[in-house]
Design a protein around this motif. Sequence first.
Motif, short mmCIF file in Angstrom:
data_model
loop_
_atom_site.label_atom_id
_atom_site.label_comp_id
_atom_site.label_asym_id
_atom_site.label_seq_id
_atom_site.Cartn_x
_atom_site.Cartn_y
_atom_site.Cartn_z
N VAL A 94 0.83 -1.21 0.00
CA VAL A 94 0.00 0.00 0.00
C VAL A 94 0.86 1.26 0.00
O VAL A 94 0.52 2.26 -0.65
CB VAL A 94 -0.94 -0.01 1.22
CG1 VAL A 94 -1.70 1.31 1.33
CG2 VAL A 94 -1.91 -1.17 1.14
N SER A 95 1.97 1.23 0.71
CA SER A 95 2.82 2.41 0.82
C SER A 95 3.59 2.71 -0.45
O SER A 95 3.79 3.88 -0.79
CB SER A 95 3.79 2.23 1.99
OG SER A 95 4.71 3.30 2.07
N ASN A 98 0.73 1.90 -6.35
CA ASN A 98 -0.63 2.33 -6.64
C ASN A 98 -1.34 1.22 -7.41
O ASN A 98 -0.85 0.73 -8.42
CB ASN A 98 -0.62 3.62 -7.48
CG ASN A 98 -0.10 4.81 -6.71
OD1 ASN A 98 -0.40 4.97 -5.54
ND2 ASN A 98 0.72 5.64 -7.36
N LYS A 102 -7.00 0.56 -3.96
CA LYS A 102 -6.10 0.86 -2.84
C LYS A 102 -6.82 1.65 -1.76
O LYS A 102 -6.71 1.33 -0.57
CB LYS A 102 -4.89 1.64 -3.36
CG LYS A 102 -3.94 2.12 -2.27
CD LYS A 102 -2.77 2.88 -2.86
CE LYS A 102 -1.86 3.44 -1.78
NZ LYS A 102 -0.69 4.17 -2.36
N ARG A 103 -7.53 2.68 -2.16
CA ARG A 103 -8.24 3.50 -1.17
C ARG A 103 -9.34 2.70 -0.47
O ARG A 103 -9.54 2.82 0.74
CB ARG A 103 -8.84 4.74 -1.85
CG ARG A 103 -9.53 5.68 -0.87
CD ARG A 103 -9.99 6.95 -1.56
NE ARG A 103 -10.66 7.83 -0.63
CZ ARG A 103 -10.05 8.64 0.22
NH1 ARG A 103 -8.72 8.68 0.25
NH2 ARG A 103 -10.73 9.42 1.04
N THR A 106 -7.68 0.46 2.17
CA THR A 106 -7.23 1.15 3.38
C THR A 106 -8.41 1.61 4.23
O THR A 106 -8.37 1.52 5.47
CB THR A 106 -6.36 2.36 3.00
OG1 THR A 106 -7.08 3.20 2.09
CG2 THR A 106 -5.07 1.91 2.36
N TRP A 160 -2.53 -0.69 9.26
CA TRP A 160 -2.71 0.76 9.20
C TRP A 160 -1.52 1.49 9.81
O TRP A 160 -1.05 2.50 9.29
CB TRP A 160 -4.00 1.14 9.92
CG TRP A 160 -4.33 2.59 9.79
CD1 TRP A 160 -4.13 3.57 10.70
CD2 TRP A 160 -4.92 3.24 8.66
NE1 TRP A 160 -4.55 4.77 10.22
CE2 TRP A 160 -5.04 4.60 8.96
CE3 TRP A 160 -5.36 2.79 7.42
CZ2 TRP A 160 -5.59 5.53 8.08
CZ3 TRP A 160 -5.91 3.71 6.54
CH2 TRP A 160 -6.01 5.06 6.86
N ILE A 163 1.58 1.18 7.52
CA ILE A 163 1.46 2.02 6.32
C ILE A 163 2.00 3.42 6.61
O ILE A 163 2.79 3.98 5.84
CB ILE A 163 -0.01 2.09 5.85
CG1 ILE A 163 -0.44 0.75 5.26
CG2 ILE A 163 -0.18 3.19 4.80
CD1 ILE A 163 -1.92 0.71 4.89
#
Length: 279
Positions: A94-95, A98, A102-103, A106, A160, A163
Amino acid sequence: MAAPRSFLWSRRIFLTLLTAFVLLPVYVMVSSSLKPLEDVSGKFQWIPSGLTIQPYFDIWETVPLADYFANSLIVAGAATVCSVVIAVFAAYAVSRYNFRGKRVFTVTVLSTQMFPGILFLLPLFLIYVNIGNATGIALFGSRVGLIITYLTFSLPFSIWMLIGYFDSVPRELDEAAKVDGCGPLGALFRVIIPAAIPGIVAVAVYAFMTAWGEVLFASVMTNDTTRTLAVGLQGYSTQNDVYWNQVMAASLVVSLPVVAGFLLLQRYLVAGLTAGAVK
């Protein structure tokens, strides 16, 4: 500019009261664990009339505390390792990349922290029972099922947090690793993970403490052979009496691994939580 004297005295008084508030329950536990049962069952005395270490020997015989200790250690350790490994790969993806969804991913991971754990008790119970009936894989009442259950709590927070920590690691380090011939996994293991040790340690401590002291799911998802410490302490309460001195002694014993680990990893934990919170 020096602080006013009134502020200094107010701070001292507040810190003194806070210290007393924290240490008072610890003193009660320690003193009660060193008393005979008849002294603990009677009126509480701040200064014990007699001290004995016999409760620390009896706790291993009254209930199979060693078996509960082993179950908790295996479950908490496995849940911690799995949580850290999965969170590292997920947070790195995720970091650094792309991709479609992805959004959504998260936000979904973060939204799972809004619901109380008790909402997942009945669904997980039914899922485990149905899987066992359909495939013969006994997840209900097993250590594996409890490990998976604890992953549902610790993994979203771990992902989370990592990330945010991986985002704080400069991308120039990835580019330098690629120049040296490293691929994505090489950059992760040789550059990103060493730079993110405080965050990973914070995640590991959180996952371990969550699994070590959890009671609700352990009381439902375990049986006599897979029972953990948090549930096994109930064995000191019988129909006739409650062995309060042994309860206090066992509580202190089972707290030692968590306290020792926290003290040893405190500087990493503070640095990891601070970086994750800032990011």
